[in-house]
Design an enzyme around this catalytic site. Sequence first.
Site, PDB file in Angstrom:
ATOM      1  N   GLY A 179       0.819  -1.204   0.000  1.00 27.77           N
ATOM      2  CA  GLY A 179       0.000   0.000   0.000  1.00 27.77           C
ATOM      3  C   GLY A 179       0.848   1.246   0.000  1.00 27.77           C
ATOM      4  N   GLY A 184       2.218   5.576   4.714  1.00 32.78           N
ATOM      5  CA  GLY A 184       1.358   6.204   5.707  1.00 32.78           C
ATOM      6  C   GLY A 184       0.024   5.541   5.934  1.00 32.78           C
ATOM      7  CB  THR A 185      -1.923   3.009   4.112  1.00 28.68           C
ATOM      8  OG1 THR A 185      -0.825   2.165   3.738  1.00 28.68           O
ATOM      9  CG2 THR A 185      -2.228   3.961   2.974  1.00 28.68           C
ATOM     10  CE  LYS A 226       3.461  -0.167   3.333  1.00 31.04           C
ATOM     11  NZ  LYS A 226       2.960   1.211   3.202  1.00 31.04           N
ATOM     12  CB  THR A 227       4.998  -0.251  10.218  1.00 30.71           C
ATOM     13  OG1 THR A 227       5.776  -0.154   9.016  1.00 30.71           O
ATOM     14  CG2 THR A 227       5.908  -0.660  11.359  1.00 30.71           C
ATOM     15  CG  HIS A 287      -5.577  33.414 -10.613  1.00 38.21           C
ATOM     16  ND1 HIS A 287      -4.728  33.288 -11.682  1.00 38.21           N
ATOM     17  CD2 HIS A 287      -5.726  32.154 -10.121  1.00 38.21           C
ATOM     18  CE1 HIS A 287      -4.392  32.022 -11.849  1.00 38.21           C
ATOM     19  NE2 HIS A 287      -4.971  31.312 -10.894  1.00 38.21           N
ATOM     20  CD  GLU A 288      -6.803  31.956  -6.175  1.00 42.00           C
ATOM     21  OE1 GLU A 288      -7.492  30.926  -6.304  1.00 42.00           O
ATOM     22  OE2 GLU A 288      -5.594  31.980  -6.454  1.00 42.00           O
ATOM     23  CG  HIS A 316      -9.558  29.049 -10.096  1.00 45.85           C
ATOM     24  ND1 HIS A 316      -9.349  28.276 -11.203  1.00 45.85           N
ATOM     25  CD2 HIS A 316      -8.355  29.577  -9.772  1.00 45.85           C
ATOM     26  CE1 HIS A 316      -8.067  28.327 -11.537  1.00 45.85           C
ATOM     27  NE2 HIS A 316      -7.445  29.112 -10.687  1.00 45.85           N
ATOM     28  CG  ASP A 324      -4.414  27.409 -12.037  1.00 53.38           C
ATOM     29  OD1 ASP A 324      -4.548  26.736 -11.009  1.00 53.38           O
ATOM     30  OD2 ASP A 324      -4.607  28.631 -12.087  1.00 53.38           O
TER      31      ASP A 324
END
Length: 645
Positions: free
Chosen positions: A213, A216-217, A219-220, A434-435, A438, A511
């Site tokens: 995976g 950070g999911t 596993k350890t 600009h923002e 969007h 962008d």
Amino acid sequence: MDNNQNRNNGKKPSGQNIGVLTVILLITVVVVSLMNSELKKRQTEQVGYEEFVQMIKDGEIEEVRFSGNRILITPKTSSTKYNRLIQYYTVRVQDSKVTDRLLEQGDVHIIGEDTNTGSVILNFIVGWVLPSALMILLLYMMFNRMGGGNGIMGVGKSNAKVYVQKETGVTFADVAGEDEAKESLVEIVDFLHNPQKYTKIGAKLPKGALLVGPPGTGKTLLAKAVAGEAHVPFYSLSGSDFVEMFVGVGASRVRDLFKQAQQSAPCIIFIDEIDAIGRSRDSRMGGNDEREQTLNQLLSEMDGFDSSKGLLVLAATNRPEILDPALLRPGRFDRRVIVDKPDLKGRINILKVHSKDVRLDETVDFEEIALATSGAVGADLANMMNEAAINAVKHGRQAVSQKDLFESVELVLVGKEKKDRILSQEERRIVSYHEVGHALLTALQKDAEPVQKITIVPRTMGALGYVMQVPEEEKFLNTKKELEAMLVVSLAGRAAEEIVFDTVTTGAANDIEQATRIARAMVTQYGMSEKFGLMGLATQENQYLTGRTVLNCGEATASEIDEEVMKMLKSAYAEAKRLLSENREAMDQIAEFLIERETITGKEFMEIFRRVKGIPEQAPEQSAAPVQEQVPEQSPTPEQEHMQQ
């Protein structure tokens, strides 16, 4: 507390260890001999007998020592011709007058034949024993470091950490968001506890389970939970622990590890980052190196042990595609446990796990936070919860509120506010338009997600401003219309700059990158191009890391792909300019309000938009969407601008 067990105490040293010790002693003898010979060359100097007689006449001598066939001469400190730090000597000849000449001087110290055994012993100790001991000590420390803390006799010993029952402090109750992976490992733990339940029907314990995976999911964490639940010894080490500069050491450590584990069976061996030694063997670059020998030994050991004794091998990696096929086949790693990014329900459960020791107030709603963090893994969520607690303390609150959680999400995604970066009035207008470009196209397109926040406050991760959105529900598929809407929204910032200021800036770099990535994926992976149809033109590499794609077509086709992507981007840009031009009044009013306030919520944005357009309160579908003041999404790809000055 780690309990490192060494089961080889009291055993006789192997032939390999004796050979290492012999090499050390030989090196020591050679080095010390060279040192002594060099020191003697530098500290002694021969003079002729006639010169010696002249030295007596000139009163240059302080001490004379008769030693065998030599006369050792020590000059006076006041001598300008001879160096007192050098031991001068001359050949001893039959001269009965030499003693008389020395006695005539009066101030010369005469020593007869050197019969002082203590002096000889002292010279031997200083010249041989001390340098030899120092050299052995240095080499011992070097081999001890290379041997992982096992000393000269432990170069090939395994240095796995051994945990016993409950020592990891982690159980399955501490793992959330990975129900399928946890279910696979619960079965293995149950087999270790109740083997007869499975063996009576003919089932065998899997020899190995590979946890796969993204980073950070958890596993350890899952492996530690297995150790906490299984109540059997748990050997934990990393794949890099086998890799050494000495050829054969890694293979020796693998043998020693499995030997210890078989003596402790039932037990579990956990190898983290197994790709360090399990990389696919490739003879093109030459074989028979240390890593390949280590892998061969691991394959042999996993074939050789008896699983009925309760020996299980767990391994974790985020690069399964590079592992050797022989390592992945059934009989070695029988199970592949996918530990993927959690879904909405999984993120809620992860937040609950990490908030067990955190004081929360009544405003906290984990579902809203989970919606705002689509794509986050367990490590991200744990970090966000910790940042929220720190933020609550910073503001003098006794408990974490929903506002603290939203601020922590924003902090992790785009960084802290840069209070020392002050934009000029003109730059503030450019960033604002600009923002708003969007945000406005997000509101105008029904396939876009609702706006939740617009800000022109610079952030530490490079953004001079950004728009944040939160989906109303978690989605696992995107339609072609939704992807086309993403392209239009991505290019809306650049379109707004061109319409209002009749020029463009460097602020649209991110962008353009995001829009190009989406358009290229539509053409090469999703079959959404009219020209290429359903033809697959790219494959994905490093699925759990970078997710980078590689074209699998000819140069002529690659050139046509670029033309198709360019065509899609031009069409999306033209559509963005058309929509913004038709709604110029709304864009101007929202931009002026944003310049004044610096940060506005999605609710305030929609109120201005509806007022300008004359839309009733309940008319647009977006108005019914739940709006939060500070709810960023996990991957603000087309909306979050890394505006570059």
